[in-house]
Design a protein around this motif. Structure first.
Motif, short mmCIF file in Angstrom:
data_model
loop_
_atom_site.label_atom_id
_atom_site.label_comp_id
_atom_site.label_asym_id
_atom_site.label_seq_id
_atom_site.Cartn_x
_atom_site.Cartn_y
_atom_site.Cartn_z
N PHE A 52 0.91 -1.24 0.04
CA PHE A 52 0.03 0.00 -0.18
C PHE A 52 0.89 1.37 -0.09
N ARG A 53 1.98 1.16 0.81
CA ARG A 53 2.88 2.41 0.56
C ARG A 53 3.49 2.71 -0.92
N ARG A 54 3.38 1.69 -1.56
CA ARG A 54 3.86 2.07 -3.08
C ARG A 54 2.46 2.43 -4.02
N VAL A 55 1.48 2.44 -3.19
CA VAL A 55 0.16 2.84 -3.97
C VAL A 55 0.15 4.23 -4.07
N VAL A 56 0.33 4.76 -2.58
CA VAL A 56 0.23 6.44 -2.52
C VAL A 56 1.20 7.10 -2.84
N GLU A 57 0.95 8.54 -3.09
CA GLU A 57 1.92 9.60 -3.33
C GLU A 57 1.83 10.85 -2.23
N LEU A 58 2.98 10.95 -1.64
CA LEU A 58 3.08 11.91 -0.66
C LEU A 58 3.98 12.92 -1.20
N GLN A 59 3.41 14.08 -0.99
CA GLN A 59 4.30 15.52 -1.26
C GLN A 59 3.79 16.88 -0.62
N ILE A 60 4.76 17.66 -0.80
CA ILE A 60 4.53 18.99 -0.01
C ILE A 60 4.51 19.95 -0.98
N GLU A 61 3.56 21.00 -1.52
CA GLU A 61 3.54 21.97 -2.25
C GLU A 61 3.50 23.50 -1.53
N LEU A 62 4.23 24.38 -1.94
CA LEU A 62 4.02 25.56 -1.42
C LEU A 62 3.03 26.55 -2.38
N ILE A 63 2.10 27.27 -1.70
CA ILE A 63 1.22 28.34 -2.04
C ILE A 63 1.53 29.51 -1.68
N SER A 64 1.68 30.51 -2.83
CA SER A 64 1.94 32.01 -2.29
C SER A 64 0.85 32.51 -1.68
N THR A 65 0.91 33.15 -0.61
CA THR A 65 0.21 34.13 0.06
C THR A 65 -0.37 35.25 -0.73
N ASP A 66 0.19 35.57 -1.86
CA ASP A 66 -0.08 36.69 -2.48
C ASP A 66 0.20 37.80 -1.54
N ASN A 67 1.03 38.05 -0.79
CA ASN A 67 1.35 39.18 -0.18
C ASN A 67 2.31 40.20 -0.98
N PRO A 68 1.71 41.40 -1.37
CA PRO A 68 2.40 42.33 -2.24
C PRO A 68 3.80 42.64 -1.72
N ASN A 69 3.94 42.55 -0.43
CA ASN A 69 5.10 42.94 0.38
C ASN A 69 6.46 42.06 0.02
N TYR A 70 6.31 41.02 -0.60
CA TYR A 70 7.17 40.01 -0.77
C TYR A 70 7.35 39.68 -2.39
N ASP A 71 8.56 39.15 -2.66
CA ASP A 71 8.82 38.84 -4.16
C ASP A 71 8.12 37.71 -4.65
N ASN A 72 7.34 36.67 -4.17
CA ASN A 72 6.83 35.76 -4.60
C ASN A 72 5.17 36.16 -4.78
N PHE A 73 5.10 37.51 -4.93
CA PHE A 73 3.36 37.85 -5.01
C PHE A 73 3.13 37.34 -6.39
N LYS A 74 2.17 36.51 -6.46
CA LYS A 74 1.30 36.27 -7.52
C LYS A 74 2.13 35.07 -8.22
N ALA A 75 3.01 34.44 -7.61
CA ALA A 75 3.82 33.34 -8.01
C ALA A 75 3.05 31.90 -8.16
N GLU A 76 3.41 31.19 -8.97
CA GLU A 76 2.80 29.96 -9.19
C GLU A 76 3.29 28.98 -8.07
N ASN A 77 1.97 27.88 -7.85
CA ASN A 77 2.36 26.79 -6.69
C ASN A 77 3.63 26.04 -7.30
N GLN A 78 4.40 25.69 -6.30
CA GLN A 78 5.50 24.91 -6.30
C GLN A 78 5.69 23.76 -5.44
N VAL A 79 5.73 22.56 -6.15
CA VAL A 79 6.00 21.13 -5.52
C VAL A 79 7.21 21.25 -5.04
N ILE A 80 7.66 21.24 -3.61
CA ILE A 80 9.06 21.19 -3.24
C ILE A 80 9.58 19.92 -2.96
N ALA A 81 8.82 18.91 -2.45
CA ALA A 81 9.32 17.71 -2.20
C ALA A 81 8.15 16.50 -2.27
#
Length: 465
Positions: free
Chosen positions: A156-185
């Motif tokens: 079963f552990r081979r059946v599932v996929e586990l990952q972490i994705e980062l989603i921008s908070t769209d805070n205009p005070n930071y460089d990642n404003f309106k950035a696309e979602n990023q799968v980091i792991a």
């Protein structure tokens, strides 16, 4: 069935599935009998059940038999109010409002897998560090539970996929404003990469944080062919890469000295303990050579490295840094690639006449004849390059030849007029040495004197004639 993480899960929120949702019938001996194999019971208060059957590779999907004997085939799953996903080695089936009572699965099911009822899948991972850098490489482990119990079924552990994705908070005070979602792991339990042991139930993720700095929200997800579970964590700030590079170009211009360009490695001491910093670098020189270097001496001083300044062109530097944060956390960091270019010195200016400059207009009236001829025919030798003796001889021969031809013509005309028609038709040239013709001798003497006078003239006068 929400996904939970260890950092956010509390005893109050953990859900323990009812022990009697599904039960095997009989004991181990009875379940080993072919007629009783893979029999299970569904309780009356179950609204939905998801089951996984692991079978021999390439075998046909299993067939479910209800308590009343009716069957559910994979080809008729939709008509039976069920969802069915079949792969080469397993079937995953979800049934809504299943009939209570004893069920049976028929097929080439692996003896050691039996049946697995998916009730509440959760990814248990520690919270992310409070200080993270753009470009950092981070190792993190996690475990997978079903109904708050570790999943022991390796298939079963081979059946599932586990990952972490980062989603921008769209805070205009930071460089990642309106950035696309990023799968980091993506978490794996295969013994590869940073995972220590395959199949031990501990999933390992290698975070690749080569993304824009800014405010992000992590989302933990567990995905299966039939469903997915997600859980959002608390927003955090991804700091800018704490290491920056700059150069000081070599100043010594002497040819016999070995010059160096200085590569300065600047560190953000607010977040990095500079005394723990180690540098592993690689330099590509303009001629294509690649040199590696390391700075391993622990010191609080600024780091720098000398690059041999033998070539002109583009230098490219790539660094990996190892150290600790001011919070005493070890980190591995990829520094963005840095390049600089050394341009060759411009050639010294050469004074040229106006006529030789690009776009200059040649004035034929102001230029002497020999220079005009040389500019019109740059591939030919100018008369000025000839010797003075050669020039004098050439001019004398040309003028003498012209005068000789003219003199002969004039002599012939005069001779014809004097003798008239019917006279001796001998050429005056043939009578030059005839002593009986004094007029011819006198003409020849005059012509000879003129020719000699021409040869005695200066070259300059001959040129003017």
């Amino acid at each position: 069935m929400p996904l939970a993480t260890a950092a956010q899960q509390t005893p109050a929120t953990q859900s323990s599935p009812p022990e009697d949702i599904i039960q095997e019938l009989g004991n181990n001996y009875q379940n080993s009998i072919t007629l009783l194999q893979n029999r299970f019971r569904v309780d009356h208060n179950v609204d939905e059940v998801t089951m996984v059957f692991f079978r021999e590779y390439g075998s046909a999907p299993v067939v479910l038999v209800r308590p009343d004997g009716s069957k559910i085939f994979q080809t008729r799953a939709e008509q039976e109010n069920a969802q069915w996903f079949d792969a080469d080695t397993y079937d995953m089936i979800t049934i809504k409002n299943p009939v209570p009572g004893p069920w049976q699965a028929v097929g080439q099911i692996k003896p050691d897998s039996r049946i697995m009822v998916v009730s509440d899948i959760a990814l248990n991972a520690p919270s992310l560090p409070t200080t993270l850098f753009s470009g950092e490489i981070l190792k993190q482990t996690a475990t997978l539970t079903n109904g708050a119990k570790p999943i022991a079924q390796a298939d079963f552990r081979r059946v599932v996929e586990l990952q972490i994705e980062l989603i921008s908070t769209d805070n205009p005070n930071y460089d990642n404003f309106k950035a696309e979602n990023q799968v980091i792991a993506t978490f794996e339990d295969n013994g590869r990469g940073m995972d220590e042991r395959p199949g031990d139930g501990i999933f390992t993720g290698q975070f690749n944080l080569s993304i824009e700095a800014g405010e992000w929200t992590p989302v933990f997800s567990v995905t299966t062919p039939m469903f997915s579970r997600e859980q959002a964590g608390s927003a955090f700030v991804l700091h800018k890469n704490p290491i920056s590079l700059r150069t000081t170009l070599a100043q010594d211009k002497t040819e016999d000295a070995e010059n160096y360009h200085t590569l300065h490695i600047d560190v953000d001491k607010k977040h990095v303990d500079v005394t723990t910093l180690l540098i592993d670098g690689k330099v590509r020189y303009p001629n294509g050579d690649v040199h590696t270097f390391s700075l391993t001496e622990p010191t609080a001083a600024d780091r720098y490295y000398n690059l041999v300044a033998l070539d002109k062109g583009k230098f490219t530097v790539k660094l990996t840094a190892y150290g600790k944060t001011t919070e005493d956390r070890d980190f591995i960091l990829n520094v963005p690639e840095y390049s600089f270019e050394v341009l060759p010195e411009p050639p010294a200016a050469i004074d040229e006449p106006a006529s030789a400059q690009a776009g200059a207009v040649i004035d034929s009236e102001a230029m002497p004849l020999p220079e005009l001829a040389a500019s019109a025919n740059p591939g030919k030798e100018s008369p000025e390059s000839m010797s003075q003796n050669t020039l004098m001889l050439t001019l004398a021969l040309v003028n003498g030849t012209i005068l000789l031809i003219v003199g002969l013509v004039v002599a012939f005309v005069l001779w014809r007029r004097k003798n008239g028609p019917g006279t001796d038709t001998r050429s005056p040239v043939s009578d030059i040495n005839n002593n009986d013709n004094p007029s011819a001798n006198s003409m020849f003497t005059s012509l000879k004197a003129r020719v000699m006078a021409v040869f005695q003239k200066k070259p300059k006068e001959g040129a003017s004639d």
